[in-house]
Scaffold this motif. Structure first.
Motif, mmCIF file in Angstrom:
data_model
loop_
_atom_site.group_PDB
_atom_site.id
_atom_site.type_symbol
_atom_site.label_atom_id
_atom_site.label_comp_id
_atom_site.label_asym_id
_atom_site.label_seq_id
_atom_site.Cartn_x
_atom_site.Cartn_y
_atom_site.Cartn_z
ATOM 1 N N ILE A 184 0.868 -1.174 0.000
ATOM 2 C CA ILE A 184 0.000 0.000 0.000
ATOM 3 C C ILE A 184 0.904 1.224 0.000
ATOM 4 O O ILE A 184 1.641 1.466 0.958
ATOM 5 C CB ILE A 184 -0.935 -0.004 1.220
ATOM 6 C CG1 ILE A 184 -1.896 -1.195 1.126
ATOM 7 C CG2 ILE A 184 -1.706 1.308 1.324
ATOM 8 C CD1 ILE A 184 -2.776 -1.374 2.328
ATOM 9 N N CYS A 185 0.865 1.976 -1.084
ATOM 10 C CA CYS A 185 1.788 3.092 -1.279
ATOM 11 C C CYS A 185 1.028 4.410 -1.201
ATOM 12 O O CYS A 185 0.432 4.847 -2.187
ATOM 13 C CB CYS A 185 2.513 2.947 -2.609
ATOM 14 S SG CYS A 185 3.540 1.455 -2.704
ATOM 15 N N ALA A 186 1.071 5.014 -0.034
ATOM 16 C CA ALA A 186 0.406 6.296 0.172
ATOM 17 C C ALA A 186 1.342 7.461 -0.105
ATOM 18 O O ALA A 186 0.922 8.616 -0.050
ATOM 19 C CB ALA A 186 -0.129 6.384 1.597
ATOM 20 N N TYR A 241 10.289 4.920 3.003
ATOM 21 C CA TYR A 241 9.527 4.249 1.951
ATOM 22 C C TYR A 241 10.041 4.539 0.536
ATOM 23 O O TYR A 241 9.792 3.751 -0.379
ATOM 24 C CB TYR A 241 8.050 4.669 2.024
ATOM 25 C CG TYR A 241 7.371 4.298 3.314
ATOM 26 C CD1 TYR A 241 7.301 2.970 3.736
ATOM 27 C CD2 TYR A 241 6.798 5.273 4.124
ATOM 28 C CE1 TYR A 241 6.681 2.635 4.923
ATOM 29 C CE2 TYR A 241 6.169 4.938 5.314
ATOM 30 C CZ TYR A 241 6.119 3.616 5.713
ATOM 31 O OH TYR A 241 5.501 3.292 6.891
ATOM 32 N N ASP A 315 2.130 12.667 -0.424
ATOM 33 C CA ASP A 315 2.224 11.988 0.874
ATOM 34 C C ASP A 315 0.858 12.024 1.549
ATOM 35 O O ASP A 315 0.500 12.978 2.232
ATOM 36 C CB ASP A 315 3.278 12.670 1.737
ATOM 37 C CG ASP A 315 3.625 11.866 2.985
ATOM 38 O OD1 ASP A 315 3.030 10.787 3.185
ATOM 39 O OD2 ASP A 315 4.497 12.319 3.755
ATOM 40 N N HIS A 318 -1.461 7.790 6.451
ATOM 41 C CA HIS A 318 -1.966 6.417 6.543
ATOM 42 C C HIS A 318 -3.353 6.366 7.181
ATOM 43 O O HIS A 318 -4.099 5.404 6.991
ATOM 44 C CB HIS A 318 -0.989 5.554 7.338
ATOM 45 C CG HIS A 318 0.277 5.262 6.587
ATOM 46 N ND1 HIS A 318 1.286 4.469 7.104
ATOM 47 C CD2 HIS A 318 0.704 5.650 5.361
ATOM 48 C CE1 HIS A 318 2.273 4.388 6.213
ATOM 49 N NE2 HIS A 318 1.946 5.101 5.165
ATOM 50 N N VAL A 323 -6.964 5.292 2.487
ATOM 51 C CA VAL A 323 -5.830 4.424 2.836
ATOM 52 C C VAL A 323 -6.254 3.408 3.888
ATOM 53 O O VAL A 323 -5.934 2.212 3.791
ATOM 54 C CB VAL A 323 -4.635 5.255 3.348
ATOM 55 C CG1 VAL A 323 -3.452 4.349 3.685
ATOM 56 C CG2 VAL A 323 -4.223 6.298 2.306
ATOM 57 N N ALA A 324 -6.996 3.871 4.889
ATOM 58 C CA ALA A 324 -7.451 2.973 5.952
ATOM 59 C C ALA A 324 -8.376 1.894 5.403
ATOM 60 O O ALA A 324 -8.285 0.718 5.792
ATOM 61 C CB ALA A 324 -8.159 3.771 7.044
ATOM 62 N N ALA A 327 -6.241 -0.645 3.505
ATOM 63 C CA ALA A 327 -5.470 -1.483 4.413
ATOM 64 C C ALA A 327 -6.364 -2.537 5.075
ATOM 65 O O ALA A 327 -5.980 -3.707 5.202
ATOM 66 C CB ALA A 327 -4.801 -0.617 5.477
ATOM 67 N N PHE A 340 3.241 -1.323 4.036
ATOM 68 C CA PHE A 340 3.252 0.002 3.431
ATOM 69 C C PHE A 340 4.572 0.225 2.701
ATOM 70 O O PHE A 340 5.628 -0.212 3.153
ATOM 71 C CB PHE A 340 3.022 1.086 4.483
ATOM 72 C CG PHE A 340 1.611 1.147 4.973
ATOM 73 C CD1 PHE A 340 0.677 1.960 4.346
ATOM 74 C CD2 PHE A 340 1.202 0.370 6.052
ATOM 75 C CE1 PHE A 340 -0.640 2.001 4.789
ATOM 76 C CE2 PHE A 340 -0.114 0.410 6.502
ATOM 77 C CZ PHE A 340 -1.034 1.219 5.870
ATOM 78 N N VAL A 361 -4.024 6.898 -3.109
ATOM 79 C CA VAL A 361 -3.184 5.801 -2.633
ATOM 80 C C VAL A 361 -2.983 4.848 -3.804
ATOM 81 O O VAL A 361 -3.878 4.685 -4.641
ATOM 82 C CB VAL A 361 -3.821 5.083 -1.421
ATOM 83 C CG1 VAL A 361 -5.172 4.480 -1.769
ATOM 84 C CG2 VAL A 361 -2.885 4.020 -0.850
ATOM 85 N N TYR A 363 -2.000 1.026 -5.286
ATOM 86 C CA TYR A 363 -2.019 -0.390 -4.898
ATOM 87 C C TYR A 363 -2.477 -1.188 -6.101
ATOM 88 O O TYR A 363 -3.497 -0.842 -6.719
ATOM 89 C CB TYR A 363 -3.003 -0.581 -3.745
ATOM 90 C CG TYR A 363 -3.209 -2.006 -3.261
ATOM 91 C CD1 TYR A 363 -2.529 -2.481 -2.133
ATOM 92 C CD2 TYR A 363 -4.110 -2.858 -3.884
ATOM 93 C CE1 TYR A 363 -2.741 -3.767 -1.659
ATOM 94 C CE2 TYR A 363 -4.327 -4.148 -3.418
ATOM 95 C CZ TYR A 363 -3.640 -4.599 -2.304
ATOM 96 O OH TYR A 363 -3.851 -5.872 -1.833
#
Length: 402
Positions: A184-186, A241, A315, A318, A323-324, A327, A340, A361, A363
């Motif tokens: 997961i790339c935020a 990251y 950026d 998270h 994003v939540a 995830a 992440f 985000v 993914y």
């Protein structure tokens, strides 16, 4: 999270997602500047699928032969708007002889779907479409926007056009379906592309005293750029990251091979810069300009610095809802805690964040490092998994109270 269960769970048609990936890979939508049309063949397929589902579909030709296809699905009541985003162009396959299979085969061998664009990112496009369809069939509130955009591999004119559209204003979160192999790339690196022009005076090679040769200065500038990049990287350190800052000369041009007896009037260097948090883009350009001018002034030459592309670091926290939700969906579907990571390049999400202020985000299915290489592939199991994760993420995100 405060959540309301959807009307029912509908399992995504992962077989259809795999088949659509194959169909798209077999279309050579290479982002080549001399092509009459680039994304149009894939866009027609995507449009047909979306219209077959009864979605509200718009097609915007951002440039000739370069359409954005955007499908909108409206839920049973008001709520959030989630966007799934992907692109339909691919990079060149290069020399087909360097591949161990047809670059546009789309065949499945030993669980791998083969071909240019399989990972980057036609698998992601197919997965997001069929994930959105499953959520629609199960019932939801709010809206889902599914955008298959053009020109991600070059100037991102598709994302720029969407960001300026009225639809973008209502988006609450974006899942960019690029290949990240389950991470997961935020956060994504920033990017600049800079062209340095060294201006001399043309002359006959037999009489160099009558000209001013820019090429020796280019050599000095290249050495200076290497040192400058190392200094900036050392000052910034390595990001958790994203890794390190990079300043990389990628193209050097001066004269032509057909005119060996001519001192060129102009030479140029193209520089690809990949930034991390803490890097000031304006300050980097200032240092490049100062280095160039010092060298060219000493040589009696002129110079010109052009910033061709300037994309900031993205950026997203998270804790941001999109994003939540992603995830939580990853954990629900895979049974594994999410990992992440960061995007080493830029994506359309960079433009959507910069120009429209959207929460993004990244993914998607496929290896993070396989993009743009020969023998590109994506695991069929990753397409299936991503389709399920996207559907679950949409359910969680759209069920949450605003």
């Amino acid at each position: 999270m405060t959540q309301q269960s959807p009307a029912q769970h509908v399992e995504p048609d992962t077989a259809a997602a795999v088949a659509l990936t194959q169909e798209l890979v077999r279309l050579r939508t290479v982002n080549a500047r001399d092509a009459v049309e680039i994304e149009a063949p894939a866009a027609r397929v995507v449009e047909s699928v979306m219209r077959g589902f009864g979605w509200d579909v718009s097609v915007q030709e951002v440039a000739p032969g370069r359409p954005n296809v955007v499908g909108v699905i409206t839920g049973t009541s008001a709520g959030r708007t989630l966007m799934f985003e992907g692109h339909t162009d691919v990079v060149t396959e290069g020399d087909p002889a360097a591949w161990s299979f047809d670059p546009f085969s789309g065949d499945i061998v030993d669980g791998r779907l083969l071909g240019r664009g399989s990972a980057d990112m036609k698998a992601g496009v197919a997965a997001m479409i069929h994930a959105a369809r499953a959520v629609e069939l199960g019932g939801f509130r709010g809206r889902i926007i599914v955008g298959a955009l053009c020109d991600e591999e070059e100037m991102m004119i598709g994302a720029t056009a969407f960001a300026a559209s009225p639809l973008a204003a209502g988006v609450d979160g974006v899942i960019v379906c690029e290949p990240e192999e389950g991470e997961i790339c935020a956060i994504s690196k920033g990017a600049m592309r800079v062209r340095i022009g060294v201006l001399g005076k043309m002359a006959h090679g037999a009489m160099p005293q009558h000209g001013r040769n820019p090429i020796p200065a280019v050599g000095r500038i290249l050495l200076g750029l290497q040192e400058l990049g190392e200094q900036i990287a050392a000052g910034l350190g390595s990001h958790e990251y994203l890794g390190e800052f990079y300043l990389t000369p990628t193209v050097v041009q001066a004269g032509t091979i057909e005119q060996i007896n001519v001192i060129p009037a102009v030479a140029s260097i193209a520089v690809d810069i990949r930034s991390i948090p803490g890097a000031d883009h304006g300050a980097v350009v200032h240092l490049i300009r100062r280095l160039t001018e010092q060298i060219t002034d000493e040589a009696g030459l002129g110079s010109k610095i052009e910033v061709l592309v300037d994309r900031p670091v993205v950026d997203t926290p998270h804790g941001a809802p999109v994003v939540a939700a992603l995830a939580a969906a990853h954990l629900d579907i895979t049974g594994q805690q999410p990992v992440f990571g960061g995007v080493p390049g830029t994506t359309d999400g960079t433009i959507l964040s910069r120009d429209a202020g959207l929460s993004t985000v990244v993914y998607g299915p496929g290896g993070k490092w396989i993009a743009h290489q020969v023998d590109e592939f994506v695991a069929v199991s990753q397409i299936e998994e991503a389709t399920r994760v996207y559907a679950r993420a949409a359910q969680l995100f759209l069920a949450e109270e605003t």
